[in-house]
Design an enzyme around this catalytic site. Structure first.
Site, PDB file in Angstrom:
ATOM      1  CD  GLU A 194     -20.589  -7.338  24.764  1.00 33.59           C
ATOM      2  OE1 GLU A 194     -21.242  -7.748  25.684  1.00 33.59           O
ATOM      3  OE2 GLU A 194     -20.695  -6.473  23.832  1.00 33.59           O
ATOM      4  CG  HIS A 206      -6.038   1.756  -0.346  1.00 34.68           C
ATOM      5  ND1 HIS A 206      -6.098   2.441   0.744  1.00 34.68           N
ATOM      6  CD2 HIS A 206      -6.135   0.354   0.083  1.00 34.68           C
ATOM      7  CE1 HIS A 206      -6.133   1.461   2.001  1.00 34.68           C
ATOM      8  NE2 HIS A 206      -6.372   0.515   1.510  1.00 34.68           N
ATOM      9  CG  HIS A 219     -28.424 -14.716  26.156  1.00 32.93           C
ATOM     10  ND1 HIS A 219     -29.118 -14.255  25.122  1.00 32.93           N
ATOM     11  CD2 HIS A 219     -28.292 -13.882  27.050  1.00 32.93           C
ATOM     12  CE1 HIS A 219     -29.092 -12.946  25.261  1.00 32.93           C
ATOM     13  NE2 HIS A 219     -28.718 -12.566  26.301  1.00 32.93           N
ATOM     14  CG  HIS A 247      -1.647  -1.090   1.301  1.00 28.17           C
ATOM     15  ND1 HIS A 247      -1.507  -2.400   1.688  1.00 28.17           N
ATOM     16  CD2 HIS A 247      -3.264  -1.334   1.183  1.00 28.17           C
ATOM     17  CE1 HIS A 247      -2.454  -3.262   1.570  1.00 28.17           C
ATOM     18  NE2 HIS A 247      -3.699  -2.483   1.264  1.00 28.17           N
TER      19      HIS A 247
END
Length: 693
Positions: free
Chosen positions: A433, A265, A495, A31
């Site tokens: 999280e 890029h 869950h 890059h």
């Protein structure tokens, strides 16, 4: 060439640019665009602000630099080589090659001076917040008036892509909440992504968003080195908020045909375009990997400056030692990653008289004891302390000393008592999280703290990209995952983890432990604390389990070997082996007792950790799982994937190829086949030579 300050600056900036594009072109991969555009900012930061010591990349009080836009790795490698780190020109020329010390994206432990592993966008921002948290905690813990032994900044260079990723947003929100004033993010706003201009997908006001998070924000021309210098100086003076410098730059700067285009890029410029770019920059077109002596002299000033900074720091540490020898010794021990002597002595031990106990509850008793013995155990949960049982009671909350609740809000109340401010050891990550996991990695790689991060096991999915980078970096992070199976019950299949054990076992360098009772839980925590070759996942139950009578069953110390014979037949070799983990071990033990009453010679093997078992000598593995005993049944309330390695072609796997259900946990377990009766039925079928269909 002229030796004016401006000319030297331009010469150094173009040295970074051309060295980077030459390495990318030689590799025919990489890059080049960001190094061309961001070189002025990188030059200013690394030569005028960054406090580092190239000959000692692990100097504890160095500033940390994180290239969150890890695709621009040649920018970092050029800076490291030019300023005198342990990289050679051959390393630069081996960019992205087999065995290279300059891989495609920066890797901690491979590249000297790479503070964290980056590449997946947003991860560097997450890890950098962890670096900044560790700095603030260590400073609050060890600094004394006149003796500032921890005093450094964390700098990040991020891209448009970093700003789009959710993990960066989560982490930035936390950083604003904690007012991490030593964190400075330079946003390379070149407005180009890999496949298009950024405005196709990203037209928000990033600065306004960060201001809403509570950050100090500056907008500058990132190609103007005076503006860059001034913005960094101003950000360093803002000590009560993190800072974002929004710097407008031009990807592929100097490239006649790829300037400000996405073609700059993700692929080399091409031989002809490299030549034309050098012409634009006033660089010798016929020279590759050319470094002018004047530029190298300018960059290498960092070596002596770094030694001076280290010497000053050593004098500050000596001053602390003279004023408070005990505190100075604790600082040395903490920075060295040494565990205190006798840290295991106060760990709990359990007997059946303690009644049934969920492994999360045994984990709570263990972590509280560890917090007393290990003063740099620091961490928290994703707003789940009451459920994961991971609060460090009496150790206070990590929060900004400058935090003021909104008008009319109730007074801030610590969850666990004890000191507040940056010295607090309980981090309230909120429902974030992914950022929690990335932050924990940064804390671990900073050094000086032993971080843990807790949530429900099913939500490890939210954490997984950061767990993977922690494993790749061999970062010593401890994950506490509770509510580990369908046994959690009525919260239902959203869950209830099914595939998670198999999935995480497949990850290299991650040690996963699922203990079967309270004493195995203590042993698992001991292993997690002592293990320094990567992250550790502790997988605990919500439901209560029997505490095994270790007077009649094998000691829980067998946990350290990954698997051990918990219960065996009275005489002779077994005809059948039951292998189980976690809550299913007690069910397998009941099945074993029933089989014993019926005259079937069976053995129960508790296998809390596959990796530890695989690391044992073959003689031990054969003793636990004798090759001649083909009748084997594995029992685990999760995906069966992988268990065939232990049960073989003639054995059976009792597992789950479906999601769970919403009902009381014992009913879900019964209905899905996790009962002693079902295990006995399958075992008898195997002994009869039949495999269940």
């Amino acid at each position: 060439m002229s030796t004016t300050i401006q000319a030297i600056d331009d010469l150094c900036i173009n040295t970074i640019r051309t060295l980077s594009i030459d390495a990318v072109q030689k590799a025919n991969s990489g890059h080049p665009g960001m190094p061309l555009g961001a070189a002025p900012m990188a030059y200013v930061l690394w030569t005028r602000h960054l406090r580092h010591s190239p000959t000692n990349p692990k100097w504890p009080d160095r500033d940390r630099f994180v290239l969150s836009a890890g695709h621009a790795s040649m920018l970092l490698y050029s800076l490291l080589f030019l300023t005198g780190y342990d990289l050679t020109m051959d390393d630069i020329k081996q960019f992205r090659q087999w065995g290279s010390r300059t891989p495609g994206h920066p890797e901690y432990g491979v590249v000297p001076g790479a503070e964290v592993t980056t590449g997946p966008l947003g991860q560097g921002v997450g890890s950098a917040v962890g670096l900044a948290i560790a700095e603030r905690w260590l400073a609050a813990t060890f600094n004394r008036p006149g003796h500032e032994v921890v005093n450094h900044h964390t700098y990040v260079m991020a891209s448009d892509g970093d700003m789009m990723e959710g993990v960066a947003a989560e982490a930035a929100s936390i950083a604003g909440q904690f007012r991490l004033g030593r964190l400075i993010v330079i946003y390379d706003a070149n407005q180009i992504t890999l496949s298009a201009s950024a405005d196709v997908t990203f037209s928000e006001d990033v600065g306004a968003r960060f201001q809403a998070y509570g950050w100090h924000v500056e907008h500058i021309d990132g190609m103007d080195i005076a503006a860059v210098d001034g913005a960094i100086t101003k950000a360093k003076a803002v000590d009560d908020r993190p800072s974002l410098i929004v710097a407008r730059t031009h990807i592929g700067y100097g490239s006649p045909h790829k300037h400000d285009t996405f073609e700059a890029h993700g692929e080399p410029l091409g031989v002809e375009e490299v030549r034309l770019t050098k012409r634009t920059l006033g660089w010798p077109e016929d020279k590759s990997f050319y470094i002018p002596d004047e530029a190298l002299t300018q960059f290498r000033k960092a070596v002596e400056q770094g030694r001076d900074l280290e010497a000053q720091w050593n004098r500050r540490v000596d001053g602390l030692r003279a004023a408070d020898p005990n505190l100075a010794d604790k600082l040395r021990q903490t920075l060295a990653g040494e565990l205190p002597k006798g840290w295991e002595a106060a760990l709990p031990r359990f007997t059946p008289k303690d009644g049934e106990m969920a492994t999360r509850d045994a984990g709570q008793k263990t972590i509280v004891a560890l917090a007393e013995a290990i003063p740099n155990l620091v961490g928290g949960s994703g707003d789940l302390d009451p459920s994961t049982r991971t609060a460090l009671k009496g150790k206070g909350d990590f929060e900004s000393p400058n935090f003021t609740p909104p008008e009319g809000a109730p007074p801030t109340q610590g969850m666990v008592g004890g000191p507040t401010g940056y010295v607090g050891r309980n981090i309230h990550f909120g429902i974030r999280e992914h950022a929690m996991a990335g932050i924990a990695t940064g804390m671990a790689l900073h050094g000086g703290v032993l971080p843990f991060a807790a949530t429900f096991f099913t939500f490890s999915d939210y954490m997984r990209p950061s767990i993977r980078l922690a494993a790749l970096s061999k970062a010593h992070v401890i994950y506490v995952w509770t509510h580990d199976s369908i046994g959690l019950g009525q919260d239902g299949p959203t869950h209830q983890p099914i595939e998670h054990l198999a999935s995480l076992r497949a990850m290299p360098n991650l040690m996963l432990l699922r203990p079967a009772d309270a004493n195995e839980t203590v042993e698992a925590w001991k292993l997690a604390v002592a293990h320094t070759e990567g992250p550790v996942g502790l997988v605990f139950t919500r439901q209560k389990l029997p505490i095994f009578d270790r007077n009649t069953l094998a000691p829980a110390a067998g946990t350290a070997k990954g698997a051990y014979v918990l219960a065996d037949c009275a005489a002779g070799p077994p005809k059948l082996i039951l292998i189980a983990t976690g809550s299913e071990v007690s069910i397998a033990l009941e099945a074993h007792n029933q089989l014993t009453r019926e005259g079937v010679a069976s053995r129960v093997v508790s296998m809390p950790c596959w990796d530890l078992f695989e690391a044992q000598p073959q003689s031990y593995k054969d003793a636990v799982l004798p090759p001649g005993v083909k009748a084997r049944v594995s029992v685990e309330a999760g995906s069966p994937l992988g268990w065939e390695r232990y049960v073989g072609l003639e054995g059976a796997i009792i597992g789950l190829n479906r999601f769970g259900a919403s009902a009381p946990g014992e009913i879900v377990m019964r209905e899905l086949g996790f009962t002693p009766e079902h295990i006995v039925k399958v075992a008898k079928s195997i002994l009869a030579g039949n495999r269940p269909g």
